[in-house]
Design a protein around this motif. Structure first.
Motif, short mmCIF file in Angstrom:
data_model
loop_
_atom_site.label_atom_id
_atom_site.label_comp_id
_atom_site.label_asym_id
_atom_site.label_seq_id
_atom_site.Cartn_x
_atom_site.Cartn_y
_atom_site.Cartn_z
N UNK A 1 -15.93 -24.07 82.51
CA UNK A 1 -15.90 -22.77 83.03
C UNK A 1 -14.82 -22.85 84.23
N UNK A 2 -14.59 -21.49 84.59
CA UNK A 2 -13.97 -21.37 85.60
C UNK A 2 -14.16 -20.10 86.67
N UNK A 3 -14.15 -20.02 87.85
CA UNK A 3 -14.16 -19.05 88.56
C UNK A 3 -13.13 -18.35 89.21
N UNK A 4 -12.35 -17.54 88.54
CA UNK A 4 -11.01 -17.09 88.99
C UNK A 4 -11.06 -16.57 90.54
N UNK A 5 -10.33 -17.07 91.57
CA UNK A 5 -10.08 -16.30 92.82
C UNK A 5 -9.01 -16.46 93.08
N UNK A 6 -8.11 -15.58 93.54
CA UNK A 6 -8.55 -14.30 93.18
C UNK A 6 -8.17 -13.84 91.82
N UNK A 7 -9.05 -12.86 91.42
CA UNK A 7 -8.79 -12.40 89.90
C UNK A 7 -7.16 -12.42 89.58
N UNK A 8 -6.89 -12.63 88.32
CA UNK A 8 -5.67 -12.71 87.84
C UNK A 8 -5.17 -10.97 87.52
#
Length: 143
Positions: free
Chosen positions: A65-72
């Protein structure tokens, strides 16, 4: 939100999803039976064009899993932080489906505290409608 693109090979996946069923394409050759995802016309193992769709339990585990920061993508900014997961299916460990872990089928992408996510955590599929398609999402199992 991004809407999945339905092509000829994958159309049955979406038809079964609309019924609340998670099915995976399999080779229909008697001596093969290889499960495959994403759907495609030819078996990667025996090169047969014979195929069927097998019902899965809808259970699996978080493989990554990944938590995108900031959203792409700007359309996801309001839901950050959200998760993107790969789920390994219980009956087909080589098959991994991309999705999101949510608190309920229609919950927003940021409805699960990221601290609750773990590699290997058990999940089960749930479907929600997005732009006329039943899209699989994942719910954390207790335990």
């Amino acid at each position: 939100m991004l809407t999945p693109v339905v092509d000829e090979d994958g159309a049955p996946f979406w038809e079964y999803a609309a019924r609340g069923e998670l099915r995976v394409q399999a080779c229909a050759e008697e001596d093969c039976g290889e499960l495959r995802f994403p759907p495609r016309p030819c078996c990667p193992r025996c090169q047969s064009f014979a195929a069927e769709w097998r019902l899965m339990s809808g259970r699996g585990r978080i493989w990554s899993y990944v938590l995108p920061h900031p959203p792409l993508l700007p359309g996801y900014a309001e839901q950050a932080p959200y998760n993107a997961v790969l789920v390994e299916l219980a009956e087909a460990p080589r098959i991994r489906l991309a999705g999101n872990v949510v608190a309920a089928p229609d919950a927003p992408l940021n409805s699960v505290d990221p601290a609750r996510l773990r590699i290997g955590a058990p999940v089960r599929v749930a479907f929600t409608e997005i732009d006329g398609l039943a899209v699989p999402r994942w719910l954390l199992e207790r335990g």
